[in-house]
Write an enzyme that holds these catalytic residues in place. Structure first.
Site, PDB file in Angstrom:
ATOM      1  N   GLU A 271      36.928  58.779  -6.377  1.00 12.85           N
ATOM      2  CA  GLU A 271      37.530  57.501  -6.794  1.00 12.85           C
ATOM      3  C   GLU A 271      37.799  57.626  -8.291  1.00 12.85           C
ATOM      4  O   GLU A 271      36.932  57.366  -9.107  1.00 12.85           O
ATOM      5  CB  GLU A 271      36.545  56.353  -6.527  1.00 12.85           C
ATOM      6  CG  GLU A 271      36.232  56.132  -5.059  1.00 12.85           C
ATOM      7  CD  GLU A 271      37.399  55.504  -4.307  1.00 12.85           C
ATOM      8  OE1 GLU A 271      38.248  54.831  -4.931  1.00 12.85           O
ATOM      9  OE2 GLU A 271      37.460  55.702  -3.079  1.00 12.85           O
ATOM     10  N   CYS A 305      39.334  50.257 -13.332  1.00 16.60           N
ATOM     11  CA  CYS A 305      40.213  51.318 -12.807  1.00 16.60           C
ATOM     12  C   CYS A 305      41.536  50.710 -12.343  1.00 16.60           C
ATOM     13  O   CYS A 305      42.565  51.373 -12.356  1.00 16.60           O
ATOM     14  CB  CYS A 305      39.527  52.067 -11.671  1.00 16.60           C
ATOM     15  SG  CYS A 305      38.915  50.970 -10.394  1.00 16.60           S
TER      16      CYS A 305
HETATM   17  P1  NAD Z   1      33.510  59.472 -16.657  1.00 16.30           P
HETATM   18  O1  NAD Z   1      34.325  60.386 -15.842  1.00 16.30           O
HETATM   19  O2  NAD Z   1      33.314  59.777 -18.094  1.00 16.30           O
HETATM   20  O3  NAD Z   1      32.038  59.353 -16.029  1.00 16.30           O
HETATM   21  C1  NAD Z   1      31.827  58.899 -14.727  1.00 16.30           C
HETATM   22  C2  NAD Z   1      30.538  59.473 -14.177  1.00 16.30           C
HETATM   23  O4  NAD Z   1      30.715  60.867 -13.954  1.00 16.30           O
HETATM   24  C3  NAD Z   1      29.341  59.346 -15.114  1.00 16.30           C
HETATM   25  O5  NAD Z   1      28.201  59.094 -14.335  1.00 16.30           O
HETATM   26  C4  NAD Z   1      29.267  60.718 -15.762  1.00 16.30           C
HETATM   27  O6  NAD Z   1      27.981  61.062 -16.206  1.00 16.30           O
HETATM   28  C5  NAD Z   1      29.717  61.608 -14.627  1.00 16.30           C
HETATM   29  N1  NAD Z   1      30.371  62.867 -15.027  1.00 16.30           N
HETATM   30  C6  NAD Z   1      31.278  63.040 -16.003  1.00 16.30           C
HETATM   31  N2  NAD Z   1      31.714  64.315 -16.006  1.00 16.30           N
HETATM   32  C7  NAD Z   1      31.069  64.952 -15.003  1.00 16.30           C
HETATM   33  C8  NAD Z   1      31.084  66.282 -14.499  1.00 16.30           C
HETATM   34  N3  NAD Z   1      31.877  67.210 -15.040  1.00 16.30           N
HETATM   35  N4  NAD Z   1      30.288  66.582 -13.450  1.00 16.30           N
HETATM   36  C9  NAD Z   1      29.494  65.642 -12.892  1.00 16.30           C
HETATM   37  N5  NAD Z   1      29.428  64.374 -13.338  1.00 16.30           N
HETATM   38  C10 NAD Z   1      30.206  64.030 -14.372  1.00 16.30           C
HETATM   39  O7  NAD Z   1      34.134  58.002 -16.478  1.00 16.30           O
HETATM   40  P2  NAD Z   1      33.764  56.647 -17.208  1.00 16.30           P
HETATM   41  O8  NAD Z   1      34.254  56.680 -18.612  1.00 16.30           O
HETATM   42  O9  NAD Z   1      32.341  56.293 -16.957  1.00 16.30           O
HETATM   43  O10 NAD Z   1      34.637  55.608 -16.347  1.00 16.30           O
HETATM   44  C11 NAD Z   1      36.000  55.397 -16.561  1.00 16.30           C
HETATM   45  C12 NAD Z   1      36.852  56.154 -15.563  1.00 16.30           C
HETATM   46  O11 NAD Z   1      36.429  55.883 -14.234  1.00 16.30           O
HETATM   47  C13 NAD Z   1      38.304  55.712 -15.622  1.00 16.30           C
HETATM   48  O12 NAD Z   1      39.125  56.840 -15.477  1.00 16.30           O
HETATM   49  C14 NAD Z   1      38.432  54.787 -14.423  1.00 16.30           C
HETATM   50  O13 NAD Z   1      39.750  54.633 -13.949  1.00 16.30           O
HETATM   51  C15 NAD Z   1      37.549  55.483 -13.435  1.00 16.30           C
HETATM   52  N6  NAD Z   1      37.110  54.588 -12.373  1.00 16.30           N
HETATM   53  C16 NAD Z   1      37.676  54.728 -11.152  1.00 16.30           C
HETATM   54  C17 NAD Z   1      37.330  53.862 -10.124  1.00 16.30           C
HETATM   55  C18 NAD Z   1      37.966  53.971  -8.765  1.00 16.30           C
HETATM   56  O14 NAD Z   1      37.425  53.370  -7.832  1.00 16.30           O
HETATM   57  N7  NAD Z   1      39.068  54.683  -8.602  1.00 16.30           N
HETATM   58  C19 NAD Z   1      36.358  52.866 -10.342  1.00 16.30           C
HETATM   59  C20 NAD Z   1      35.791  52.775 -11.606  1.00 16.30           C
HETATM   60  C21 NAD Z   1      36.173  53.637 -12.630  1.00 16.30           C
END
Ligand code: NAD
Length: 520
Positions: A271, A305
């Site tokens: 997601e 998102c």
């Molecule tokens: P992020 O990608 O920085 O982090 C999200 C999660 O992933 C955190 O728990 C982080 O620790 C983990 N993470 C990051 N890199 C990783 C890796 N390489 N391997 C494993 N885990 C990893 O995102 P954010 O800044 O917390 O959230 C914003 C983003 O999330 C935006 O792009 C938003 O659109 C997206 N988002 C999408 C949805 C959806 O349902 N499509 C919902 C909410 C947020």
């Protein structure tokens, strides 16, 4: 404040809200004593002050957690699904009882305005109710067999431990969408929340652990929480003991995690980021379109998102619509998310603010005219990042418009006919949410048709954000293709069995294949 958690507010890093966080945990009947440490400082975006410092889970802890999740799964999958649902019913009731405390905690840690925090907690309650009903509805199929006296069926079994990685912007709902449904499906669960919002996560997870501890059918370690950063998420992605990884976050995260899960043939539900657009047609109810546009573009300070990031407005109404939009955006009250009068709270942190300013600079260099977007000083919060939402008139759908910047920036484009509008809407790498404001039934239907929007979410006369839990949520292209929450998303958390039973005395082969043997 309970005695153990006094350490939170008396810790050297504690700030203005640390005491209240400790009080809220006390009110919830929970303790953070075992979670405090020196690895991960957690801040409130309201004023940038420290809330607590937590310990993080390391690789060895994760191995133990996955082993425990495996053992819990073996017991839990044998519990009849409606009894699994009873656990979620009790949890939903507990969350309902504590809705206000949980909402306040969420606002303090995440910065979304209190009414949106209450909405997110309500979403947790709603998905619990959905999951309880689902626990009696995990149905299969009976399919017509081509062979006489044969019964062909399809049914579903629990899959295995779920590893759920979540983003900061929905620190509770996204977890609940996955975990409550996975639990009624018979899976155990490990949650790796965002390192920016671990306190909200600990509160929601500990409440569920408390309910599970009092429930005779729930095994130990059914629900676990791992506090950590991307490295910790990577362990979940790689671990063969995790059957399904549900990962919500940026496209960059999904590109890494998706490949790692695929390499071991694990199941993934991704997601990821969106770049959502609204088309405003000449026939639109303009007042409705303005209200829908403003909320979708600025809610959660542009950090959903499904935030509206692109406005595609018809040439004939563009000048007036944009003028009204800019005037309305200028009246939004930006300030503390705990204040009832506030429309727009803070960005999560300085990195988000810097990213927003970089995007606005790039938009200017690509020919854009920026309205708003500046930092707003809120008294007594020099370490917080409040901004006026930006509206940016663009000459074309340039490079910066095609990227997701996780901040309140709305790019304005215009169109001459519906084909051009749909081409602009679809002309980005992301495919999460989309909408059209129109009173023309042909346009509305075209937008929803196979030649219309290419997104997972397609709305008419509603903004791009604010999905209900009953439908499947997710998007296409670099948004990752996953679907969570309602509809048939539960199938992600189960394995499908196709079974054929022969109750005849002969052995006819499918497709009329002959394989005659002389056996009595
Ligand atoms: P992020 O990608 O920085 O982090 C999200 C999660 O992933 C955190 O728990 C982080 O620790 C983990 N993470 C990051 N890199 C990783 C890796 N390489 N391997 C494993 N885990 C990893 O995102 P954010 O800044 O917390 O959230 C914003 C983003 O999330 C935006 O792009 C938003 O659109 C997206 N988002 C999408 C949805 C959806 O349902 N499509 C919902 C909410 C947020």
């Amino acid at each position: 404040m309970n005695a153990i958690d006094k350490s939170l507010s008396s810790s050297p890093v504690s700030g203005a809200f640390a005491g209240e966080v400790a009080d809220l945990f006390g009110e919830l009947g929970l303790s953070l004593a075992g979670d405090l440490g020196s690895d991960l400082a957690v801040f409130s975006p309201i004023d940038g002050s420290a809330l607590a410092t937590l310990g993080m889970h390391r690789a060895a802890d994760m191995d133990a957690m996955v082993a425990n999740a495996g053992t819990a799964f073996l017991a839990w999958k044998q519990v009849p699904a409606p009894h699994r649902g009873e656990l979620i019913r009790r949890y939903g009731q507990l969350v309902r009882d504590h809705k206000e405390a949980l909402s306040r905690l969420l606002t303090i840690e995440n910065g979304k305005i209190l009414t949106e925090a209450r909405g997110e907690v309500q979403e947790v309650i709603d998905i619990c109710e959905y999951a309880v009903g689902l626990s009696r509805q995990l149905f299969g199929l009976t399919i017509a067999s081509e062979r006489a006296e044969h019964r062909l069926t399809e049914y579903w079994h629990p899959l295995g431990p779920l590893g759920l990685i979540s983003a900061f912007n929905f620190p509770a709902a996204v977890w609940a969408w996955g975990t409550t449904v996975a639990l009624v499906c018979g899976d155990s669960a490990i949650w790796k929340p965002s390192e920016k919002t671990p306190l909200t996560a600990l509160a929601f997870a500990k409440l569920l652990q408390k309910v599970a501890a009092d429930y005779e059918f729930a095994p130990e370690h059914l629900v676990q929480i791992a506090i950590g950063d991307a490295e910790c998420g990577g362990i979940i992605a790689d671990h063969p003991g995790i059957s399904i990884v549900s990962a919500t976050g940026s496209v960059r995260m999904g590109q890494d995690v998706g490949v790692r899960i695929q390499r071991r043939f694990g199941r993934s539900v991704l997601e990821l980021g969106g770049n959502n657009a609204a088309i405003v047609a000449p026939s639109a109810d303009i007042g409705l379109a303005l209200r829908g546009t403003i909320f979708a573009a600025t809610g959660t300070c542009g950090q959903r998102c499904t935030t509206l990031r692109r406005l595609i407005v018809h040439d004939s109404i563009r000048a007036d619509f944009v003028k009204r939009l800019i005037a309305t955006a200028a009246t939004l009250h930006v300030g503390s998310p705990l204040d009832d009068a506030t429309h727009v709270g803070p960005l999560i942190d300085k990195a988000a603010f810097d990213g927003m300013q970089r995007a606005l600079d790039r938009a200017r260099s690509e020919g854009g005219t920026v309205h708003g977007g500046e930092r707003i000083e809120v008294a007594g919060t020099p370490d917080a990042y409040y901004v006026r939402p930006a509206i940016v008139e663009m000459p074309a759908q340039s490079e910066i418009v095609r990227e997701e910047t996780f901040a309140p920036i709305l790019y304005v484009l215009s169109y001459a006919d519906i084909d051009e509008a749909i081409a602009l809407q679809n002309g980005v790498p992301q495919g999460l949410s989309s909408c059209i404001f129109t009173n023309d039934v042909r346009e509305a239907e075209r937008f929803q048709s196979a030649t219309g929007s290419d997104c997972g979410i397609v709305n008419v006369n509603i903004g791009t954000s604010g999905a209900e839990i009953g439908g499947a949520f997710g998007g296409e292209k670099v948004t990752g293709g996953g679907r969570v929450s309602g509809s048939d998303s539960w199938k992600n958390y189960m394995r499908r069995v196709t079974a054929t039973v022969n109750y005849s005395t002969s052995l006819p082969l499918a497709q009329g294949v002959k394989f005659d043997l002389d056996i009595d």
